[in-house]
Design a protein around this motif. Sequence first.
Motif, PDB file in Angstrom:
ATOM      1  N   SER A  85       3.052   3.801   2.081  1.00  0.00           N
ATOM      2  CA  SER A  85       3.697   2.496   1.990  1.00  0.00           C
ATOM      3  C   SER A  85       5.210   2.628   2.179  1.00  0.00           C
ATOM      4  O   SER A  85       5.824   1.843   2.909  1.00  0.00           O
ATOM      5  CB  SER A  85       3.372   1.847   0.639  1.00  0.00           C
ATOM      6  OG  SER A  85       4.022   0.609   0.521  1.00  0.00           O
ATOM      7  N   ILE A  86       5.809   3.607   1.525  1.00  0.00           N
ATOM      8  CA  ILE A  86       7.251   3.829   1.661  1.00  0.00           C
ATOM      9  C   ILE A  86       7.577   4.197   3.107  1.00  0.00           C
ATOM     10  O   ILE A  86       8.556   3.693   3.683  1.00  0.00           O
ATOM     11  CB  ILE A  86       7.738   4.920   0.684  1.00  0.00           C
ATOM     12  CG1 ILE A  86       7.631   4.400  -0.759  1.00  0.00           C
ATOM     13  CG2 ILE A  86       9.171   5.348   1.013  1.00  0.00           C
ATOM     14  CD1 ILE A  86       7.801   5.489  -1.824  1.00  0.00           C
ATOM     15  N   ARG A  87       6.776   5.053   3.708  1.00  0.00           N
ATOM     16  CA  ARG A  87       7.000   5.456   5.104  1.00  0.00           C
ATOM     17  C   ARG A  87       6.918   4.240   6.025  1.00  0.00           C
ATOM     18  O   ARG A  87       7.718   4.075   6.930  1.00  0.00           O
ATOM     19  CB  ARG A  87       5.978   6.503   5.518  1.00  0.00           C
ATOM     20  CG  ARG A  87       6.264   7.134   6.870  1.00  0.00           C
ATOM     21  CD  ARG A  87       5.244   8.194   7.263  1.00  0.00           C
ATOM     22  NE  ARG A  87       5.188   9.299   6.323  1.00  0.00           N
ATOM     23  CZ  ARG A  87       4.111   9.622   5.607  1.00  0.00           C
ATOM     24  NH1 ARG A  87       2.996   8.951   5.714  1.00  0.00           N
ATOM     25  NH2 ARG A  87       4.138  10.635   4.770  1.00  0.00           N
TER      26      ARG A  87
ATOM     27  N   VAL B 246      16.730   7.982  -4.023  1.00  0.00           N
ATOM     28  CA  VAL B 246      15.958   6.746  -4.044  1.00  0.00           C
ATOM     29  C   VAL B 246      16.815   5.641  -4.648  1.00  0.00           C
ATOM     30  O   VAL B 246      17.695   5.904  -5.480  1.00  0.00           O
ATOM     31  CB  VAL B 246      14.639   6.892  -4.856  1.00  0.00           C
ATOM     32  CG1 VAL B 246      13.679   7.840  -4.163  1.00  0.00           C
ATOM     33  CG2 VAL B 246      14.901   7.332  -6.273  1.00  0.00           C
TER      34      VAL B 246
ATOM     35  N   LEU C  42       1.197   5.456  -1.952  1.00  0.00           N
ATOM     36  CA  LEU C  42       2.581   5.031  -2.161  1.00  0.00           C
ATOM     37  C   LEU C  42       3.496   5.636  -1.105  1.00  0.00           C
ATOM     38  O   LEU C  42       4.376   4.951  -0.567  1.00  0.00           O
ATOM     39  CB  LEU C  42       3.057   5.415  -3.568  1.00  0.00           C
ATOM     40  CG  LEU C  42       2.433   4.648  -4.721  1.00  0.00           C
ATOM     41  CD1 LEU C  42       2.738   5.329  -6.051  1.00  0.00           C
ATOM     42  CD2 LEU C  42       2.915   3.203  -4.732  1.00  0.00           C
ATOM     43  N   ALA C  43       3.280   6.900  -0.787  1.00  0.00           N
ATOM     44  CA  ALA C  43       4.095   7.560   0.238  1.00  0.00           C
ATOM     45  C   ALA C  43       3.897   6.883   1.590  1.00  0.00           C
ATOM     46  O   ALA C  43       4.866   6.637   2.323  1.00  0.00           O
ATOM     47  CB  ALA C  43       3.746   9.047   0.314  1.00  0.00           C
TER      48      ALA C  43
ATOM     49  N   ALA D 116       8.252   9.740  -3.249  1.00  0.00           N
ATOM     50  CA  ALA D 116       9.514  10.066  -2.585  1.00  0.00           C
ATOM     51  C   ALA D 116       9.674  11.577  -2.473  1.00  0.00           C
ATOM     52  O   ALA D 116      10.131  12.092  -1.442  1.00  0.00           O
ATOM     53  CB  ALA D 116      10.688   9.458  -3.346  1.00  0.00           C
TER      54      ALA D 116
ATOM     55  N   ARG E 246       6.291   6.076  -7.540  1.00  0.00           N
ATOM     56  CA  ARG E 246       7.134   5.997  -6.341  1.00  0.00           C
ATOM     57  C   ARG E 246       8.095   7.174  -6.262  1.00  0.00           C
ATOM     58  O   ARG E 246       8.384   7.673  -5.177  1.00  0.00           O
ATOM     59  CB  ARG E 246       7.888   4.668  -6.316  1.00  0.00           C
ATOM     60  CG  ARG E 246       6.961   3.520  -5.942  1.00  0.00           C
ATOM     61  CD  ARG E 246       7.616   2.160  -5.985  1.00  0.00           C
ATOM     62  NE  ARG E 246       7.670   1.740  -7.390  1.00  0.00           N
ATOM     63  CZ  ARG E 246       8.754   1.339  -8.021  1.00  0.00           C
ATOM     64  NH1 ARG E 246       9.893   1.262  -7.402  1.00  0.00           N
ATOM     65  NH2 ARG E 246       8.699   0.983  -9.285  1.00  0.00           N
TER      66      ARG E 246
ATOM     67  N   GLY F  90       9.420   1.129   4.056  1.00  0.00           N
ATOM     68  CA  GLY F  90      10.701   1.501   3.465  1.00  0.00           C
ATOM     69  C   GLY F  90      10.611   1.437   1.948  1.00  0.00           C
ATOM     70  O   GLY F  90       9.582   1.074   1.384  1.00  0.00           O
ATOM     71  N   PHE F  91      11.691   1.804   1.303  1.00  0.00           N
ATOM     72  CA  PHE F  91      11.733   1.789  -0.164  1.00  0.00           C
ATOM     73  C   PHE F  91      12.196   0.400  -0.582  1.00  0.00           C
ATOM     74  O   PHE F  91      13.382   0.122  -0.668  1.00  0.00           O
ATOM     75  CB  PHE F  91      12.689   2.872  -0.673  1.00  0.00           C
ATOM     76  CG  PHE F  91      12.204   3.567  -1.894  1.00  0.00           C
ATOM     77  CD1 PHE F  91      11.654   4.840  -1.814  1.00  0.00           C
ATOM     78  CD2 PHE F  91      12.270   2.946  -3.133  1.00  0.00           C
ATOM     79  CE1 PHE F  91      11.193   5.480  -2.951  1.00  0.00           C
ATOM     80  CE2 PHE F  91      11.807   3.573  -4.264  1.00  0.00           C
ATOM     81  CZ  PHE F  91      11.270   4.847  -4.172  1.00  0.00           C
ATOM     82  N   THR F  92      11.238  -0.494  -0.818  1.00  0.00           N
ATOM     83  CA  THR F  92      11.550  -1.914  -1.031  1.00  0.00           C
ATOM     84  C   THR F  92      11.663  -2.321  -2.492  1.00  0.00           C
ATOM     85  O   THR F  92      12.003  -3.464  -2.779  1.00  0.00           O
ATOM     86  CB  THR F  92      10.464  -2.790  -0.376  1.00  0.00           C
ATOM     87  OG1 THR F  92       9.207  -2.499  -0.995  1.00  0.00           O
ATOM     88  CG2 THR F  92      10.383  -2.530   1.114  1.00  0.00           C
ATOM     89  N   HIS F  93      11.369  -1.416  -3.395  1.00  0.00           N
ATOM     90  CA  HIS F  93      11.344  -1.746  -4.825  1.00  0.00           C
ATOM     91  C   HIS F  93      12.093  -0.648  -5.571  1.00  0.00           C
ATOM     92  O   HIS F  93      11.616   0.482  -5.636  1.00  0.00           O
ATOM     93  CB  HIS F  93       9.872  -1.813  -5.255  1.00  0.00           C
ATOM     94  CG  HIS F  93       9.642  -2.416  -6.585  1.00  0.00           C
ATOM     95  ND1 HIS F  93       8.848  -1.817  -7.516  1.00  0.00           N
ATOM     96  CD2 HIS F  93      10.086  -3.552  -7.155  1.00  0.00           C
ATOM     97  CE1 HIS F  93       8.806  -2.566  -8.605  1.00  0.00           C
ATOM     98  NE2 HIS F  93       9.549  -3.613  -8.401  1.00  0.00           N
TER      99      HIS F  93
END
Length: 171
Positions: free
Chosen positions: A33-35, A69, A30-31, A61, A57, A38-41
């Motif tokens: 993916s966020i990296r 977030v 998840l980290a 974060a 998530r 971005g924080f899409t959800h």
Amino acid sequence: MPDIRNVPVAELKPWPGNARLHSRKQVNQLAQSIRRFGFTHPILIDEENRILAGHGRVRAAGELGLAQVPCLRIDHLSPAEKRAYVLADNKLALNAKWDQKLLADELTGLITEDVTFDIGFSLAEIDGLIATSPAKANDDGKKVGIPHAPGAAGPAISGDLARTGWSVARH
């Protein structure tokens, strides 16, 4: 239009009855993916900043050192509806199935783009899906798939990519 606001991670509280567990590996995925994306959800929270959806998530974060977030406040649910929603949000996603051919096509497409980040599929899963799908060719007419070292039974992986569980390249 829903009002999405940035909320400090320190102010978010896990749902007390959250039955969903997140492994270290999944939090790392998840980290990543966020990296990468971005924080899409947004995280779904109630009026007391309790997390209704997004526990993993939020942990990711925290691992990334994010101070805030994006959150969407859900304040129209009764206590019983919140409890039901926390369970339903997790379970209903698990009830979905994959279209195996489309999934293999998408993975093959990512391979031709030299994608090298973890999307949650193991090399064995990717290799198996592509192996059971009709052979595809790239623009050069070469077969596309996970590269194997000459004489090796499995995919060739090295360095950091070996630790991510996702390594793709062109033949």
